[in-house]
Design an enzyme around this catalytic site. Structure first.
Site, PDB file in Angstrom:
ATOM      1  N   CYS A 227       0.808  -1.224   0.000  1.00 38.01           N
ATOM      2  CA  CYS A 227       0.000   0.000   0.000  1.00 38.01           C
ATOM      3  C   CYS A 227       0.840   1.273   0.000  1.00 38.01           C
ATOM      4  CB  CYS A 227      -0.922   0.007   1.211  1.00 38.01           C
ATOM      5  SG  CYS A 227      -2.053  -1.395   1.273  1.00 38.01           S
TER       6      CYS A 227
ATOM      7  N   CYS B 109      -4.718   5.252   8.210  1.00 35.73           N
ATOM      8  CA  CYS B 109      -4.859   3.822   8.522  1.00 35.73           C
ATOM      9  C   CYS B 109      -5.855   3.568   9.633  1.00 35.73           C
ATOM     10  CB  CYS B 109      -3.509   3.233   8.895  1.00 35.73           C
ATOM     11  SG  CYS B 109      -2.780   3.946  10.388  1.00 35.73           S
TER      12      CYS B 109
END
Length: 233
Positions: A205, A228
């Site tokens: 990611c 996140c």
């Protein structure tokens, strides 16, 4: 949710008082005020390196936790090892309940592509919750310049949902402040920062940022995701 270690009234006073203090002063105060119940979580980015060095310089002892998703860059693990060797750190690794392979069996392969929020919840947020059990304060390296969502962050903040006081000594530091500190004190840092990675997360990611792109463009690219979930608004 834990019981907060300070009243909301006292917290507001503390938060105002700490805004004008140096990062070193904030860290020293927090380490003493919450002795034995304070944790620094490290992602092994530049801010982690600064905070580890700063704690060493002021002689403060705090619990240090690595939230190891199992998907970090080799350079990230190498940076951790260099800091451990340099400062004699004791680092507690907190991992997800499932390995990456086990998660693939229960959630499907490459969950980070299909549902990155779910993946972060399993591999980052849940481990953080376990790391904060029994803690009154949590030291983080977030800075206001990192993203619009962090512009209102303060040196001493409150995470009511998790029942902890957040200690954010570097919140008003610029990129130049961080780099200047690292060079001035010859502190080991993640080499990916020199390769176009202003923000470093998990391998699947995270990519390098191209010239002219936002500093967070390399995280969850093209997904619309920017955080996140560790640092709630």
């Amino acid at each position: 949710m834990s019981t907060l270690a300070v009243s909301r009234h006292d917290f507001r006073i503390l938060s105002e008082e700490m805004e004008d203090r140096s990062a070193e002063d904030v860290l020293a105060w927090a380490a003493e005020r919450f002795a034995g119940r304070i944790v620094l979580t490290c992602s092994w980015q530049m801010q982690s390196s600064v905070l580890v060095d700063m704690l060493d310089r002021i002689g403060a002892e705090v619990r240090i936790v690595e939230l190891d998703t199992g998907l970090l860059f080799p350079e990230t693990y190498e940076t951790r090892d260099r800091l451990i060797a340099r400062y004699g750190l004791e680092v507690e690794r907190v991992e997800p309940e499932q390995t990456v392979a086990e998660q693939a069996l229960s959630e499907g392969d490459e969950l980070w592509r299909r549902d990155p929020d779910r993946c972060c919840a399993l591999r980052k947020v849940a481990p953080l919750q376990r790391a904060l059990v029994g803690m009154d304060a949590w030291i983080t390296g977030i800075r206001r310049v990192q993203s619009p969502g962090r512009l209102t962050a303060r040196k001493v903040d409150l995470d009511e949902s998790r029942g902890v006081v957040k200690i954010q000594p570097l919140v008003d530091w610029s990129d130049e402040d961080v780099v200047g500190y690292l060079y001035a004190h010859d502190v080991p840092y993640n080499p990916l920062h020199d390769r176009g990675f202003p923000s470093i997360g998990c391998v699947p990611c995270t990519r390098a940022v191209q010239e002219g792109e936002d500093r967070r463009a390399g995280r969850w690219a093209a997904s619309g995701k920017t955080e996140c979930g560790l640092h709630l608004p």
